[in-house]
Design an enzyme around this catalytic site. Sequence first.
Site, mmCIF file in Angstrom:
data_model
loop_
_atom_site.group_PDB
_atom_site.id
_atom_site.type_symbol
_atom_site.label_atom_id
_atom_site.label_comp_id
_atom_site.label_asym_id
_atom_site.label_seq_id
_atom_site.Cartn_x
_atom_site.Cartn_y
_atom_site.Cartn_z
ATOM 1 N N ASN A 1 -4.206 9.110 3.375
ATOM 2 C CA ASN A 1 -3.019 8.501 3.978
ATOM 3 C C ASN A 1 -3.034 8.459 5.502
ATOM 4 O O ASN A 1 -2.494 7.537 6.108
ATOM 5 C CB ASN A 1 -1.756 9.261 3.543
ATOM 6 C CG ASN A 1 -1.437 9.099 2.072
ATOM 7 O OD1 ASN A 1 -1.931 8.185 1.430
ATOM 8 N ND2 ASN A 1 -0.615 9.978 1.540
ATOM 9 N N ARG B 1 0.834 -1.216 0.000
ATOM 10 C CA ARG B 1 0.000 0.000 0.000
ATOM 11 C C ARG B 1 0.862 1.258 0.000
ATOM 12 O O ARG B 1 0.563 2.227 -0.705
ATOM 13 C CB ARG B 1 -0.926 -0.013 1.218
ATOM 14 C CG ARG B 1 -1.909 1.154 1.254
ATOM 15 C CD ARG B 1 -2.841 1.075 2.442
ATOM 16 N NE ARG B 1 -3.699 -0.097 2.384
ATOM 17 C CZ ARG B 1 -4.567 -0.444 3.337
ATOM 18 N NH1 ARG B 1 -4.657 0.283 4.436
ATOM 19 N NH2 ARG B 1 -5.323 -1.515 3.192
ATOM 20 N N HIS C 1 0.637 4.217 -2.843
ATOM 21 C CA HIS C 1 0.344 5.610 -2.496
ATOM 22 C C HIS C 1 1.511 6.527 -2.862
ATOM 23 O O HIS C 1 1.306 7.707 -3.135
ATOM 24 C CB HIS C 1 0.011 5.724 -1.008
ATOM 25 C CG HIS C 1 -1.378 5.252 -0.672
ATOM 26 N ND1 HIS C 1 -2.243 5.969 0.120
ATOM 27 C CD2 HIS C 1 -2.052 4.136 -1.031
ATOM 28 C CE1 HIS C 1 -3.399 5.308 0.238
ATOM 29 N NE2 HIS C 1 -3.291 4.185 -0.459
ATOM 30 N N ASP C 2 2.718 5.990 -2.855
ATOM 31 C CA ASP C 2 3.863 6.792 -3.291
ATOM 32 C C ASP C 2 3.774 7.078 -4.789
ATOM 33 O O ASP C 2 3.903 8.228 -5.227
ATOM 34 C CB ASP C 2 5.170 6.053 -2.981
ATOM 35 C CG ASP C 2 6.398 6.866 -3.354
ATOM 36 O OD1 ASP C 2 6.375 8.106 -3.179
ATOM 37 O OD2 ASP C 2 7.391 6.271 -3.818
ATOM 38 N N HIS D 1 -5.746 -6.275 -2.882
ATOM 39 C CA HIS D 1 -6.627 -6.314 -1.716
ATOM 40 C C HIS D 1 -6.915 -7.746 -1.269
ATOM 41 O O HIS D 1 -7.683 -7.955 -0.335
ATOM 42 C CB HIS D 1 -7.930 -5.564 -2.009
ATOM 43 C CG HIS D 1 -7.768 -4.081 -2.011
ATOM 44 N ND1 HIS D 1 -8.780 -3.204 -2.338
ATOM 45 C CD2 HIS D 1 -6.690 -3.300 -1.720
ATOM 46 C CE1 HIS D 1 -8.340 -1.961 -2.253
ATOM 47 N NE2 HIS D 1 -7.075 -1.994 -1.887
ATOM 48 N N ASP E 1 -3.578 -14.532 -3.360
ATOM 49 C CA ASP E 1 -4.188 -15.444 -4.318
ATOM 50 C C ASP E 1 -5.327 -14.708 -5.028
ATOM 51 O O ASP E 1 -5.405 -13.476 -4.962
ATOM 52 C CB ASP E 1 -4.688 -16.718 -3.616
ATOM 53 C CG ASP E 1 -5.628 -16.417 -2.449
ATOM 54 O OD1 ASP E 1 -6.269 -15.340 -2.454
ATOM 55 O OD2 ASP E 1 -5.739 -17.253 -1.532
#
Length: 286
Positions: free
Chosen positions: A49, A17, A21-22, A148, A209
């Site tokens: 963030n 994550r 976000h970077d 996710h 997976d």
Amino acid sequence: MECEVLSDPRNAALVVRLHFHDCFVQGCDGSVLLDDTITLKGEKKASPNVNSLRGFGIIDKIKNKVESECPGIVSCADILTIAARDAVILVGGPYWDVPVGRKDSKTASYELATSNIPTANEGLLSIISKFLYQGLSVKDMVALSGAHTIGMARCESFRARIYGDFERTSDAGPTSETYLKSLRSMCPAAGGQDNNVSAMDYVTPNQFDNSYFQILLKGEGLLNSDQELYSSILGVQTKNLVLKYAHDPVGFFQQFSDSMVKLGNITNPDSFVNGEVRRNCRFVNT
């Protein structure tokens, strides 16, 4: 990364994550790692963030080890990109080659962090537009959303979904009453439990997976932004991709690898010219 993931498998998702976000703000330049100073307003306190990002200490540990071996050579941006790849592998995901040579930015953008990063309650078209702006296709978006399959989300991020108050282009709430009841018990409508967390993939939360996509087929994506990929009336292409990856784990792994390379190659032209290799990932060199 191996030690960190062995101590807590959730650390894998934290680093992935962080990398995402970077890269969505100024390209993959380590800007998300910068702390606020008197002269620099960083990205850590921007709304997408502030309660979402963890794992900064993991990158600090890696940086300290790398600096002790070869000081001034490996940028924080490269470390974060490689660490994200290794995190995925350590929880059962695919390998990909990481191109290196990134420089660390001397700037950050609170404003772009606020506007560029997709949020949990956004509609499908808005999310697609944010990916296209970064040069990432709809196929990249669906594959990268598959990250996710690991990680947790805070109650604050899915409360609107489980109580039906969100921007949506479908009528798909969580379809299982049992699942819905369990989510509502930990995330009351009245608020006050914002920091309670639930796995985004409740089947295999610590395993990389394709079960995330299988969950979407049942209407049980935790976040509205996830379920929209399959249930939105505007998402013919995204629905077909969700179906494909739900039934083709090898195809998902291949596309995820390719899309992570594309994500990691989003560049900040300014950092190429004016960037540096930070000694400490939290602060610009003095």
